[in-house]
Design a protein around this motif. Structure first.
Motif, PDB file in Angstrom:
ATOM      1  N   UNK A 119      -3.423  -5.147  -9.467  1.00 30.55           N
ATOM      2  CA  UNK A 119      -1.907  -5.349  -9.804  1.00 30.55           C
ATOM      3  C   UNK A 119      -1.450  -6.804 -10.021  1.00 30.55           C
ATOM      4  N   UNK A 120      -2.023  -7.797  -9.323  1.00 29.46           N
ATOM      5  CA  UNK A 120      -1.682  -8.979  -9.781  1.00 29.46           C
ATOM      6  C   UNK A 120      -2.548  -9.991 -10.541  1.00 29.46           C
ATOM      7  N   UNK A 121      -3.545  -9.415 -11.042  1.00 36.41           N
ATOM      8  CA  UNK A 121      -4.600  -9.947 -11.903  1.00 36.41           C
ATOM      9  C   UNK A 121      -5.226 -11.098 -11.274  1.00 36.41           C
ATOM     10  N   UNK A 122      -5.891 -10.785 -10.043  1.00 38.83           N
ATOM     11  CA  UNK A 122      -6.489 -11.680  -9.243  1.00 38.83           C
ATOM     12  C   UNK A 122      -7.726 -11.094  -8.916  1.00 38.83           C
ATOM     13  N   UNK A 123      -8.880 -11.854  -9.092  1.00 34.85           N
ATOM     14  CA  UNK A 123     -10.266 -11.387  -8.599  1.00 34.85           C
ATOM     15  C   UNK A 123     -10.270 -11.249  -7.144  1.00 34.85           C
ATOM     16  N   UNK A 124     -10.771 -10.265  -6.634  1.00 28.30           N
ATOM     17  CA  UNK A 124     -10.692 -10.105  -5.303  1.00 28.30           C
ATOM     18  C   UNK A 124     -12.109  -9.639  -4.780  1.00 28.30           C
ATOM     19  N   UNK A 125     -12.745 -10.399  -3.950  1.00 29.38           N
ATOM     20  CA  UNK A 125     -13.943 -10.167  -3.124  1.00 29.38           C
ATOM     21  C   UNK A 125     -13.788  -9.704  -1.593  1.00 29.38           C
ATOM     22  N   UNK A 126     -13.736  -8.129  -1.402  1.00 30.46           N
ATOM     23  CA  UNK A 126     -13.737  -7.804  -0.129  1.00 30.46           C
ATOM     24  C   UNK A 126     -15.062  -7.588   0.506  1.00 30.46           C
ATOM     25  N   UNK A 127     -15.302  -8.363   1.820  1.00 28.17           N
ATOM     26  CA  UNK A 127     -16.437  -7.939   2.507  1.00 28.17           C
ATOM     27  C   UNK A 127     -16.563  -6.522   2.928  1.00 28.17           C
ATOM     28  N   UNK A 128     -17.955  -6.357   3.004  1.00 26.26           N
ATOM     29  CA  UNK A 128     -18.134  -4.772   3.367  1.00 26.26           C
ATOM     30  C   UNK A 128     -17.784  -4.585   4.929  1.00 26.26           C
ATOM     31  N   UNK A 129     -17.614  -5.686   5.517  1.00 27.94           N
ATOM     32  CA  UNK A 129     -17.348  -5.703   6.990  1.00 27.94           C
ATOM     33  C   UNK A 129     -15.645  -5.365   7.199  1.00 27.94           C
ATOM     34  N   UNK A 130     -14.985  -5.389   6.222  1.00 32.48           N
ATOM     35  CA  UNK A 130     -13.463  -4.930   6.198  1.00 32.48           C
ATOM     36  C   UNK A 130     -13.209  -3.513   6.431  1.00 32.48           C
ATOM     37  N   UNK A 131     -12.826  -3.039   7.457  1.00 30.78           N
ATOM     38  CA  UNK A 131     -12.827  -1.725   7.810  1.00 30.78           C
ATOM     39  C   UNK A 131     -11.220  -1.372   8.011  1.00 30.78           C
ATOM     40  N   UNK A 132     -11.088  -0.015   8.055  1.00 28.75           N
ATOM     41  CA  UNK A 132      -9.878   0.426   8.390  1.00 28.75           C
ATOM     42  C   UNK A 132      -8.993   1.341   7.084  1.00 28.75           C
ATOM     43  N   UNK A 133      -8.013   2.104   7.683  1.00 27.66           N
ATOM     44  CA  UNK A 133      -7.228   2.661   6.869  1.00 27.66           C
ATOM     45  C   UNK A 133      -5.699   2.302   6.907  1.00 27.66           C
ATOM     46  N   UNK A 134      -5.163   2.288   5.939  1.00 25.35           N
ATOM     47  CA  UNK A 134      -3.733   2.177   5.836  1.00 25.35           C
ATOM     48  C   UNK A 134      -2.739   3.354   5.620  1.00 25.35           C
ATOM     49  N   UNK A 135      -2.124   3.711   6.871  1.00 25.16           N
ATOM     50  CA  UNK A 135      -1.244   4.933   7.006  1.00 25.16           C
ATOM     51  C   UNK A 135       0.029   4.526   7.183  1.00 25.16           C
ATOM     52  N   UNK A 136       0.908   5.235   6.430  1.00 22.41           N
ATOM     53  CA  UNK A 136       2.402   5.048   6.311  1.00 22.41           C
ATOM     54  C   UNK A 136       2.668   4.007   5.324  1.00 22.41           C
ATOM     55  N   UNK A 137       3.976   4.051   4.744  1.00 23.41           N
ATOM     56  CA  UNK A 137       4.568   3.200   3.897  1.00 23.41           C
ATOM     57  C   UNK A 137       4.564   1.989   4.125  1.00 23.41           C
ATOM     58  N   UNK A 138       4.193   0.893   3.375  1.00 27.56           N
ATOM     59  CA  UNK A 138       4.196  -0.462   3.660  1.00 27.56           C
ATOM     60  C   UNK A 138       5.423  -1.054   3.098  1.00 27.56           C
ATOM     61  N   UNK A 139       6.222  -1.904   3.677  1.00 27.90           N
ATOM     62  CA  UNK A 139       7.447  -2.298   3.437  1.00 27.90           C
ATOM     63  C   UNK A 139       7.286  -3.124   1.898  1.00 27.90           C
ATOM     64  N   UNK A 140       8.294  -3.350   1.187  1.00 26.42           N
ATOM     65  CA  UNK A 140       8.102  -3.968   0.199  1.00 26.42           C
ATOM     66  C   UNK A 140       8.489  -5.588   0.206  1.00 26.42           C
ATOM     67  N   UNK A 141       7.670  -6.248   0.252  1.00 30.56           N
ATOM     68  CA  UNK A 141       7.340  -7.751   0.520  1.00 30.56           C
ATOM     69  C   UNK A 141       6.889  -8.498  -0.527  1.00 30.56           C
TER      70      UNK A 141
END
Length: 227
Positions: free
Chosen positions: A53-75
């Protein structure tokens, strides 16, 4: 009105502190709120979408675990990234091209031998290449011969590469003849029946004839030191 002014001042202080602290490559993010609505999504996928969405290349490690549940605030995007980092115990590092996000338990600590490089020269190079980041450690030990470095994998890799480059440069200055020594040429003798051909560094040179036949297809390798 007073409340609004206080919020504006707080945001201004936050931005100023962020500029002072960030010695590494500048991660330019917009100041407008980042609206991201999600009810249940994989954390890694959310971070990848953040980069898209921000036009940035992102490399996320396979060790990054978890789920986002619920609405995130606008920041603002940086605060959004910091919020996820704090909530899910992550670390991020931007090398100027790619935003690397890893789990905190992937952080590495190393003792680096500086000889023959001084700590000041080492630290100056890290700053010049925009590798330094005050969130992560590059600390000299007494005697200026060892350095303790600690941080996420990408940061440690760039620290190691910088030291290797400085050491190679120092060795070239001490022994310029070794640095300028030409590589050993490759010489092949290709035999076909009673004739032979010299192939030097991949290029055919001369043909030779011999009354003694050789088996076709046999290749003999010789070096410049051989006679």
């Amino acid at each position: 009105m007073v409340h609004i002014l206080k919020r504006v001042l707080c945001v201004g202080v936050f931005i100023c502190l962020g500029i002072v602290r960030a010695l590494g490559a500048s991660l330019s993010l917009p100041s407008t709120p980042y609206s991201y609505t999600v009810l249940d999504q994989d954390l890694s996928a959310a971070l990848q979408e953040f980069g898209n969405n921000l036009n940035i290349k992102v490399n996320v490690s396979t060790e990054v675990k978890g789920r986002i549940r619920g609405r995130m605030p606008d920041l603002p995007p940086r605060e959004f990234l910091e919020r996820l980092t704090n909530l899910y115990n992550l670390q991020w590092y931007y090398d100027g091209l790619v935003l690397y996000i890893s789990a905190a338990h992937e952080a590495q600590s190393r003792l680096i031998v500086l000889t023959p490089i001084s700590f000041n020269a080492f630290k100056t190079a890290l700053d010049a290449f925009n590798i330094s980041d005050e969130r992560y450690i590059v600390r000299p030990a007494p005697g200026d011969g060892l350095v303790l470095t600690s941080g996420p994998p990408r940061f440690i890799a760039l620290v190691d590469q910088t030291l290797k480059g400085l050491v190679a440069e120092a060795q070239a200055r001490r022994d310029p003849a070794a640095a300028e020594k030409p590589p050993r040429e490759s010489v092949l003798m290709l035999f076909r029946g009673s004739s032979s051909m010299v192939i030097r560094d991949g290029r055919p040179e001369n043909h030779y004839s011999s009354e003694v036949p050789h088996q076709d297809g046999i290749v003999r390798e010789a070096g410049t030191s051989q006679k």
